[in-house]
Motif scaffolding. Structure first.
Motif, PDB file in Angstrom:
ATOM      1  N   GLN A   1      33.413  19.433  81.289  1.00 39.53           N
ATOM      2  CA  GLN A   1      34.665  19.594  80.556  1.00 39.53           C
ATOM      3  C   GLN A   1      35.083  21.053  80.471  1.00 39.53           C
ATOM      4  O   GLN A   1      36.271  21.366  80.523  1.00 39.53           O
ATOM      5  CB  GLN A   1      34.530  18.988  79.162  1.00 39.53           C
ATOM      6  CG  GLN A   1      34.356  17.476  79.183  1.00 39.53           C
ATOM      7  CD  GLN A   1      34.154  16.889  77.802  1.00 39.53           C
ATOM      8  OE1 GLN A   1      34.092  17.615  76.808  1.00 39.53           O
ATOM      9  NE2 GLN A   1      34.058  15.570  77.710  1.00 39.53           N
TER      10      GLN A   1
ATOM     11  N   VAL B   1      46.206  17.834  86.575  1.00 43.64           N
ATOM     12  CA  VAL B   1      45.069  17.135  85.959  1.00 43.64           C
ATOM     13  C   VAL B   1      45.523  16.373  84.722  1.00 43.64           C
ATOM     14  O   VAL B   1      45.179  15.199  84.527  1.00 43.64           O
ATOM     15  CB  VAL B   1      43.943  18.127  85.608  1.00 43.64           C
ATOM     16  CG1 VAL B   1      42.864  17.444  84.756  1.00 43.64           C
ATOM     17  CG2 VAL B   1      43.325  18.700  86.881  1.00 43.64           C
TER      18      VAL B   1
ATOM     19  N   TYR C   1      37.473  19.595  83.829  1.00 46.60           N
ATOM     20  CA  TYR C   1      37.410  18.183  84.198  1.00 46.60           C
ATOM     21  C   TYR C   1      37.575  17.296  82.964  1.00 46.60           C
ATOM     22  O   TYR C   1      37.123  17.646  81.872  1.00 46.60           O
ATOM     23  CB  TYR C   1      36.077  17.857  84.870  1.00 46.60           C
ATOM     24  CG  TYR C   1      35.943  18.394  86.271  1.00 46.60           C
ATOM     25  CD1 TYR C   1      36.238  17.597  87.380  1.00 46.60           C
ATOM     26  CD2 TYR C   1      35.534  19.711  86.497  1.00 46.60           C
ATOM     27  CE1 TYR C   1      36.132  18.099  88.664  1.00 46.60           C
ATOM     28  CE2 TYR C   1      35.419  20.215  87.782  1.00 46.60           C
ATOM     29  CZ  TYR C   1      35.711  19.400  88.861  1.00 46.60           C
ATOM     30  OH  TYR C   1      35.613  19.902  90.146  1.00 46.60           O
TER      31      TYR C   1
ATOM     32  N   GLY D   1      39.810  16.382  87.872  1.00 43.91           N
ATOM     33  CA  GLY D   1      39.598  17.810  87.665  1.00 43.91           C
ATOM     34  C   GLY D   1      40.230  18.647  88.748  1.00 43.91           C
ATOM     35  O   GLY D   1      40.955  18.124  89.616  1.00 43.91           O
TER      36      GLY D   1
ATOM     37  N   ASP E   1      46.121  22.686  86.494  1.00 43.59           N
ATOM     38  CA  ASP E   1      45.831  22.131  85.165  1.00 43.59           C
ATOM     39  C   ASP E   1      46.887  21.107  84.772  1.00 43.59           C
ATOM     40  O   ASP E   1      46.577  20.079  84.155  1.00 43.59           O
ATOM     41  CB  ASP E   1      45.774  23.260  84.132  1.00 43.59           C
ATOM     42  CG  ASP E   1      44.576  24.182  84.346  1.00 43.59           C
ATOM     43  OD1 ASP E   1      43.635  23.774  85.056  1.00 43.59           O
ATOM     44  OD2 ASP E   1      44.596  25.306  83.802  1.00 43.59           O
TER      45      ASP E   1
END
Length: 241
Positions: A88, A224, A92, A118, A221
């Motif tokens: 994390q 994701v 992810y 991720g 990001d």
């Protein structure tokens, strides 16, 4: 959003490895029944056909997870989940035990144990506990054996689940979302780090975290988060609260 056509829905159902296995079971039962009917009469033929189908169902149930076992995560799933928690901090996010819908009207009995999203992409990881006494081997990256047992159906199932998830997520986020299927095996010794067999990555369960490391970054990001939010809505929990 474009509704799936009847043709595409039917094609997806026929591609489901579980449906293909039931189809072959039914065919085997009919063939056996017809053969015995011609030789000894319809009553005995019907009995033989039923016994063939029942016998195959019993055999598969012994090799597969039972319904009761699906009501909570297995020990193998919990071990993989523990490994994935540490990822994390590297950007992810993980969804555990997600059902794979067949279409907008129903849900198949397919399940992705761990959907990992991720910077390096999206992965569908299935955690398996196999008998440690039986060796694991491959043939030409096309076949996977656990002792004498051919795991083709298991690999095809994992690949189908990932393909379905990829299609569903792409529709919701508006761009292609490749989902790489993999199987993390606990129990027997695995004589390689990562082997791709029938397009499915296979590796020892304790390498699940290492499997995701040192891969090139392909998602931002924002990507994701968009995929994660889409997956939360589109892939329902297999274990509802």
């Amino acid at each position: 959003m474009k509704e799936p056509s009847q043709e595409s829905t039917a094609a997806a159902m026929l591609a489901d490895p579980r449906i293909r296995r039931w189809r072959w079971t039914a065919v085997a039962g009919v063939v056996a029944g017809v053969a015995v009917t011609l030789a000894a009469g319809w009553r005995l033929g019907l009995t033989v056909a039923v016994l063939v189908v029942v016998g195959d169902v019993v055999r598969r149930s012994r090799k597969s997870s039972t319904v009761a076992a699906w009501q909570k995560p297995s020990a193998a799933e919990r071990r993989t989940e523990k490994q994935l928690k540490s990822l994390q901090r590297n950007g992810y996010v993980v969804l555990h035990a997600r059902a794979v819908p067949r279409d907008d009207d129903g849900v198949s009995d397919g399940r992705i144990d761990h959907l990992v999203i991720g910077p390096s992409g999206v992965y569908a990881i299935d955690s398996e506990k196999w008998d440690k006494r039986l060796p694991v081997r491959t043939m030409s990256h096309l076949k996977l054996f656990h002792g004498p047992f051919n795991k083709k159906d298991r690999l095809d199932e994992a690949r189908w689940e990932a393909q379905m998830a990829s299609s569903i997520l792409a529709e919701r986020v508006g761009f292609e979302v490749p989902v790489q299927p993999s199987v993390a095996i606990y129990g027997p010794s695995i004589p390689w780090k990562v082997m791709r067999v029938r397009d499915v990555d296979v590796y020892a369960g304790n390498r699940a975290r290492a499997y995701l490391r040192r891969r090139p970054k392909i998602l931002t990001d924002g990507d994701v988060q968009r995929i994660f939010q889409a997956a939360e809505k589109a892939l329902p929990p297999k274990y509802p609260d």
